[in-house]
Design an enzyme around this catalytic site. Structure first.
Site, PDB file in Angstrom:
ATOM      1  N   HIS A 157     -20.995   1.127 -17.028  1.00 43.49           N
ATOM      2  CA  HIS A 157     -20.176   1.783 -15.996  1.00 43.49           C
ATOM      3  C   HIS A 157     -19.449   3.006 -16.568  1.00 43.49           C
ATOM      4  O   HIS A 157     -18.279   2.894 -16.968  1.00 43.49           O
ATOM      5  CB  HIS A 157     -19.150   0.794 -15.436  1.00 43.49           C
ATOM      6  CG  HIS A 157     -19.756  -0.275 -14.602  1.00 43.49           C
ATOM      7  ND1 HIS A 157     -19.933  -0.146 -13.250  1.00 43.49           N
ATOM      8  CD2 HIS A 157     -20.251  -1.485 -14.928  1.00 43.49           C
ATOM      9  CE1 HIS A 157     -20.506  -1.235 -12.768  1.00 43.49           C
ATOM     10  NE2 HIS A 157     -20.712  -2.071 -13.768  1.00 43.49           N
TER      11      HIS A 157
ATOM     12  N   THR B 171      14.515   0.342   4.588  1.00 41.78           N
ATOM     13  CA  THR B 171      14.838   0.458   3.156  1.00 41.78           C
ATOM     14  C   THR B 171      16.121  -0.300   2.836  1.00 41.78           C
ATOM     15  O   THR B 171      16.208  -1.019   1.840  1.00 41.78           O
ATOM     16  CB  THR B 171      14.966   1.946   2.759  1.00 41.78           C
ATOM     17  OG1 THR B 171      13.710   2.563   2.998  1.00 41.78           O
ATOM     18  CG2 THR B 171      15.359   2.114   1.304  1.00 41.78           C
TER      19      THR B 171
ATOM     20  N   ASP C  36      -5.607  -0.558 -10.080  1.00 39.30           N
ATOM     21  CA  ASP C  36      -4.510   0.312 -10.519  1.00 39.30           C
ATOM     22  C   ASP C  36      -4.616   0.655 -12.003  1.00 39.30           C
ATOM     23  O   ASP C  36      -4.156   1.707 -12.435  1.00 39.30           O
ATOM     24  CB  ASP C  36      -3.148  -0.350 -10.245  1.00 39.30           C
ATOM     25  CG  ASP C  36      -2.606   0.040  -8.872  1.00 39.30           C
ATOM     26  OD1 ASP C  36      -3.134   1.003  -8.286  1.00 39.30           O
ATOM     27  OD2 ASP C  36      -1.678  -0.626  -8.388  1.00 39.30           O
TER      28      ASP C  36
ATOM     29  N   SER D 100       0.803  -1.240   0.000  1.00 41.08           N
ATOM     30  CA  SER D 100       0.000   0.000   0.000  1.00 41.08           C
ATOM     31  C   SER D 100       0.828   1.279   0.000  1.00 41.08           C
ATOM     32  O   SER D 100       0.434   2.275   0.582  1.00 41.08           O
ATOM     33  CB  SER D 100      -0.949   0.068   1.213  1.00 41.08           C
ATOM     34  OG  SER D 100      -1.710  -1.089   1.288  1.00 41.08           O
ATOM     35  N   LEU D 101       1.995   1.252  -0.619  1.00 41.74           N
ATOM     36  CA  LEU D 101       2.798   2.473  -0.681  1.00 41.74           C
ATOM     37  C   LEU D 101       2.414   3.332  -1.873  1.00 41.74           C
ATOM     38  O   LEU D 101       2.898   4.455  -2.020  1.00 41.74           O
ATOM     39  CB  LEU D 101       4.286   2.130  -0.763  1.00 41.74           C
ATOM     40  CG  LEU D 101       4.916   1.584   0.511  1.00 41.74           C
ATOM     41  CD1 LEU D 101       6.405   1.326   0.286  1.00 41.74           C
ATOM     42  CD2 LEU D 101       4.743   2.546   1.677  1.00 41.74           C
TER      43      LEU D 101
ATOM     44  N   CYS E  42     -25.600   0.753 -13.220  1.00 42.38           N
ATOM     45  CA  CYS E  42     -25.724  -0.704 -13.289  1.00 42.38           C
ATOM     46  C   CYS E  42     -26.813  -1.198 -12.335  1.00 42.38           C
ATOM     47  O   CYS E  42     -27.986  -0.989 -12.596  1.00 42.38           O
ATOM     48  CB  CYS E  42     -24.374  -1.360 -13.089  1.00 42.38           C
ATOM     49  SG  CYS E  42     -24.290  -2.924 -13.971  1.00 42.38           S
TER      50      CYS E  42
ATOM     51  N   GLU F 209     -18.188   5.465 -15.042  1.00 42.53           N
ATOM     52  CA  GLU F 209     -17.057   5.901 -14.203  1.00 42.53           C
ATOM     53  C   GLU F 209     -15.724   5.367 -14.713  1.00 42.53           C
ATOM     54  O   GLU F 209     -14.678   5.961 -14.467  1.00 42.53           O
ATOM     55  CB  GLU F 209     -17.298   5.472 -12.742  1.00 42.53           C
ATOM     56  CG  GLU F 209     -17.176   3.985 -12.420  1.00 42.53           C
ATOM     57  CD  GLU F 209     -18.448   3.172 -12.711  1.00 42.53           C
ATOM     58  OE1 GLU F 209     -19.315   3.661 -13.449  1.00 42.53           O
ATOM     59  OE2 GLU F 209     -18.546   2.027 -12.197  1.00 42.53           O
TER      60      GLU F 209
ATOM     61  N   MET G  41     -29.257   1.475 -11.764  1.00 44.03           N
ATOM     62  CA  MET G  41     -30.237   1.663 -12.841  1.00 44.03           C
ATOM     63  C   MET G  41     -31.326   0.599 -12.738  1.00 44.03           C
ATOM     64  O   MET G  41     -32.526   0.883 -12.847  1.00 44.03           O
ATOM     65  CB  MET G  41     -29.519   1.579 -14.193  1.00 44.03           C
ATOM     66  CG  MET G  41     -30.417   1.575 -15.406  1.00 44.03           C
ATOM     67  SD  MET G  41     -30.790  -0.133 -15.931  1.00 44.03           S
ATOM     68  CE  MET G  41     -31.323   0.163 -17.609  1.00 44.03           C
TER      69      MET G  41
ATOM     70  N   LYS H 187      16.711   2.154   7.906  1.00 48.86           N
ATOM     71  CA  LYS H 187      17.040   0.725   8.009  1.00 48.86           C
ATOM     72  C   LYS H 187      16.082  -0.190   7.226  1.00 48.86           C
ATOM     73  O   LYS H 187      16.541  -1.080   6.502  1.00 48.86           O
ATOM     74  CB  LYS H 187      17.107   0.318   9.489  1.00 48.86           C
ATOM     75  CG  LYS H 187      17.716  -1.052   9.735  1.00 48.86           C
ATOM     76  CD  LYS H 187      19.206  -1.109   9.439  1.00 48.86           C
ATOM     77  CE  LYS H 187      20.022  -0.754  10.657  1.00 48.86           C
ATOM     78  NZ  LYS H 187      21.437  -0.534  10.364  1.00 48.86           N
TER      79      LYS H 187
ATOM     80  N   GLY I 161     -23.573  -3.145  -7.943  1.00 48.92           N
ATOM     81  CA  GLY I 161     -23.448  -4.157  -6.902  1.00 48.92           C
ATOM     82  C   GLY I 161     -24.002  -5.494  -7.366  1.00 48.92           C
ATOM     83  O   GLY I 161     -24.589  -5.600  -8.437  1.00 48.92           O
TER      84      GLY I 161
ATOM     85  N   LYS J 141       2.461   2.191  -5.343  1.00 51.28           N
ATOM     86  CA  LYS J 141       3.275   1.952  -6.551  1.00 51.28           C
ATOM     87  C   LYS J 141       2.520   2.367  -7.808  1.00 51.28           C
ATOM     88  O   LYS J 141       3.091   2.917  -8.733  1.00 51.28           O
ATOM     89  CB  LYS J 141       3.593   0.456  -6.667  1.00 51.28           C
ATOM     90  CG  LYS J 141       4.747  -0.004  -5.818  1.00 51.28           C
ATOM     91  CD  LYS J 141       5.226  -1.357  -6.275  1.00 51.28           C
ATOM     92  CE  LYS J 141       4.181  -2.428  -6.111  1.00 51.28           C
ATOM     93  NZ  LYS J 141       4.112  -3.127  -4.843  1.00 51.28           N
TER      94      LYS J 141
HETATM   95  N1  GLN Z   1     -25.938  -7.469 -10.166  1.00 50.70           N
HETATM   96  C1  GLN Z   1     -26.362  -6.825 -11.354  1.00 50.70           C
HETATM   97  C2  GLN Z   1     -26.175  -7.712 -12.585  1.00 50.70           C
HETATM   98  O1  GLN Z   1     -25.411  -8.638 -12.544  1.00 50.70           O
HETATM   99  C3  GLN Z   1     -25.664  -5.487 -11.536  1.00 50.70           C
HETATM  100  C4  GLN Z   1     -24.176  -5.590 -11.684  1.00 50.70           C
HETATM  101  C5  GLN Z   1     -23.460  -4.296 -11.469  1.00 50.70           C
HETATM  102  O2  GLN Z   1     -23.982  -3.395 -10.815  1.00 50.70           O
HETATM  103  N2  GLN Z   1     -22.246  -4.188 -11.954  1.00 50.70           N
HETATM  104  O3  GLN Z   1     -26.768  -7.471 -13.599  1.00 50.70           O
END
Ligand code: GLN
Length: 540
Positions: free
Chosen positions: A510, A195, A74, A17-18, A385, A512, A388, A193, A358, A20
């Protein structure tokens, strides 16, 4: 190995967790700002074939690339800093290396030889190290080795790096070692030390680091730099201080001040006439640090105790806020804390609400309550996702009066307004059923999405199994929730928008993941703009 690319390896020592990833991305940014073509790849020592099945609580968000690879977060930093796309080739795990080797072995490609870590695993690592370099597209390939030097798991990677340094002509590869210089409050001293020990560990593996980047809370005085240089056998100019920064976006400038890019170019014997052009970056930072306005948005999700689980969303807010000269404060709200009775008190005063992605959630009902509240109170809403999908369920229940749900949460629901499509049902291997990567979406003119993007055909990244069920499309649209973005090949609904609401947008993909410092995502920009408008209208 016919590539002309130069290879920069970034290893880490003392602790994990530095940062990188941020150091690698910042160096890449500086080289790119000098006009070079740069890419970054991350090698992770764990055995999962990809991070797709990892719990976000443990590992943070799973970042999806255009080609549908489920990768380490990352890679998100790399894209946000560099504004260039990454792919499967940019993220390799031990699991993938072994999988490739074992597949070859099963096909008999090793001709009866005993398959071993050295040379077979290390050769496969090396093949992957060179893959992007051989495309001829890049001047520099930065390879970040996950984990810490000395970990059992990272040994084959470190050995592969040693071999690459040996194989390549001189001045074609360097190793940058990132370490921690702890400050002991009781002794009022910075300590070198750990390092020294970590460099010793690298030396035991046959690698002399070329540059040390030292994470520290305090500026490194000259005598500490001298000590590090002497005991770690690096030039004093190659001891780079990496002070804790207020924002990750400060790091490229801090690295520039420490001349990290110049040291790298000198070690690799690369001439660069140009000074890095950091004008755009600086103007972004200027706006980031001097906001004119402020909004507070709520992020309703499941993994709110670990903000890394929503890393790209948090960063997209930073980019979009900056574009609006506005500081975006995020209130992290656990969907399980929202009930019919608590919703008003939890969401009151927020200028906009984002309902997060989720999987298979208990907190779904909380998300639905939140959406009902923002729909009725005309508070800007952005659903991503699962967010929605929840907006479609909420609308079907509370406006159409249907007993509705998503089959992910209630397989026996009377009205599966969100459901798995037939083709997906046929694929049974977990992970295999996911719609992953970039898909095209056609936008309806006159929609908020169209106004945001300013074009009618877009491409966005997906990671989900369930879809809007088109059997309900007509009914739902008639009642006012419009499908304004549709996949032209499959007719799957990608964007819904509510009529007669200041800003209510749900997207199946997505957004984002594509927001970068130089290109903040248009939907995030508009969501923040709408939240700002909302705040002004309430305060009138
Ligand atoms: N669980 C939902 C699906 O599989 C939404 C997935 C998500 O939000 N990335 O469709």
């Amino acid at each position: 190995m016919s590539s002309t690319a130069k290879y920069i390896f970034v290893t880490g020592g003392v602790t994990s967790s530095l940062g990188k990833g941020i150091i690698a991305a910042s160096l890449a940014q500086l080289l790119q700002a000098r006009g070079f073509k740069v890419t970054i790849q991350k090698f992770d020592p764990y055995i999962n074939i990809d991070p797709g099945t990892l719990n976000p609580y443990e590992h943070g968000e799973c970042y999806v690339t255009d080609d549908g690879a489920e990768t380490d977060l990352d890679l998100g930093h790399y894209e946000r800093f560099l504004n260039v796309r990454t792919s499967q080739a940019n993220n390799i795990t031990t699991g993938r290396i072994y999988n490739n080797v074992i597949t070859k072995e099963r096909k008999g490609e090793y001709l009866g030889k005993t398959v071993q870590v050295i040379p077979h695993i290390t050769d496969e690592i090396k093949r992957n190290i060179f893959l992007l370099g051989e495309s001829g597209e890049y001047d520099f390939i930065i390879t970040e080795i996950g984990g810490c030097v000395g970990d059992i798991e990272s040994l084959p990677f470190i050995e592969a790096v040693r071999q690459v340094k040996y194989d390549l002509p001189p001045n074609n590869s360097i190793v940058i070692h990132l370490t921690l210089i702890p400050y002991l409050n009781a002794a009022k001293e910075l300590k070198t030390k750990p390092t020294q020990h970590s460099v010793k560990e690298l030396l035991e593996a046959g690698i002399q680091p070329d540059i040390l980047v030292c994470r520290t809370e305090m500026s490194l005085p000259m005598e500490i730099r001298k000590k590090l240089a002497l005991f770690c056998n690096v030039h004093i100019n190659s001891v780079i201080e990496a002070m804790d920064a207020e924002s990750i976006y400060d790091v490229p400038l801090l690295m520039r001040k420490e001349k990290l890019d110049e040291r790298v170019l000198a070690k690799l014997k690369v001439q660069s006439k140009e000074e890095p052009n950091l004008e755009q970056w600086k103007s972004f930072l200027g706006k980031l640090k001097n906001p004119v306005n402020e909004v507070q948005v709520g992020l309703v999700g499941k993994y709110v105790s670990l903000p890394d689980a929503y890393k790209s969303i948090a960063e997209a807010f930073v980019h979009a806020g900056t574009r609006n000269d506005c500081k975006v404060k995020v209130k992290w709200i656990s969907s399980e804390d929202i009930t019919k009775d608590s919703v008003e008190s939890v969401l009151r005063g927020l200028d906009g609400i984002l309902v997060a992605p989720g999987f298979g959630e208990r907190g779904l009902e909380g998300k639905i309550e939140a959406i009902k509240y923002v729909r009725e109170n005309k508070i800007p809403f952005f659903g991503i996702c699962l967010g929605m999908q929840c907006s479609v369920v909420e609308f079907s229940r509370n406006v159409l009066g249907l007993e509705a749900s998503s089959t992910e949460l209630n397989p026996k629901t009377k009205n599966p307004v969100i459901d798995m499509m037939e083709e997906q049902k046929k694929i049974t291997i977990k992970g295999g059923t996911m719609r992953l990567g970039a898909y095209t979406c056609k936008l309806k003119k006159g929609s908020k999405a169209y106004a945001a993007y300013g074009e009618s055909v877009i491409e966005e990244r997906h990671r989900h199994r369930y879809e809007f069920n088109n059997k309900y499309l007509e009914q739902i649209e008639e009642a006012g929730l419009k499908a304004v973005g549709v996949n032209p090949d499959s007719n799957l609904v990608e964007i819904v928008e509510l009529k007669d609401h200041p800003w209510f947008v749900g997207v199946q993909y997505h957004p984002e993941l594509k927001s970068t410092v130089l290109n903040p995502h248009p939907l995030f920009v508009k969501f923040i703009e709408a939240s700002l408008e909302h705040k002004k209208s309430v305060n009138k």
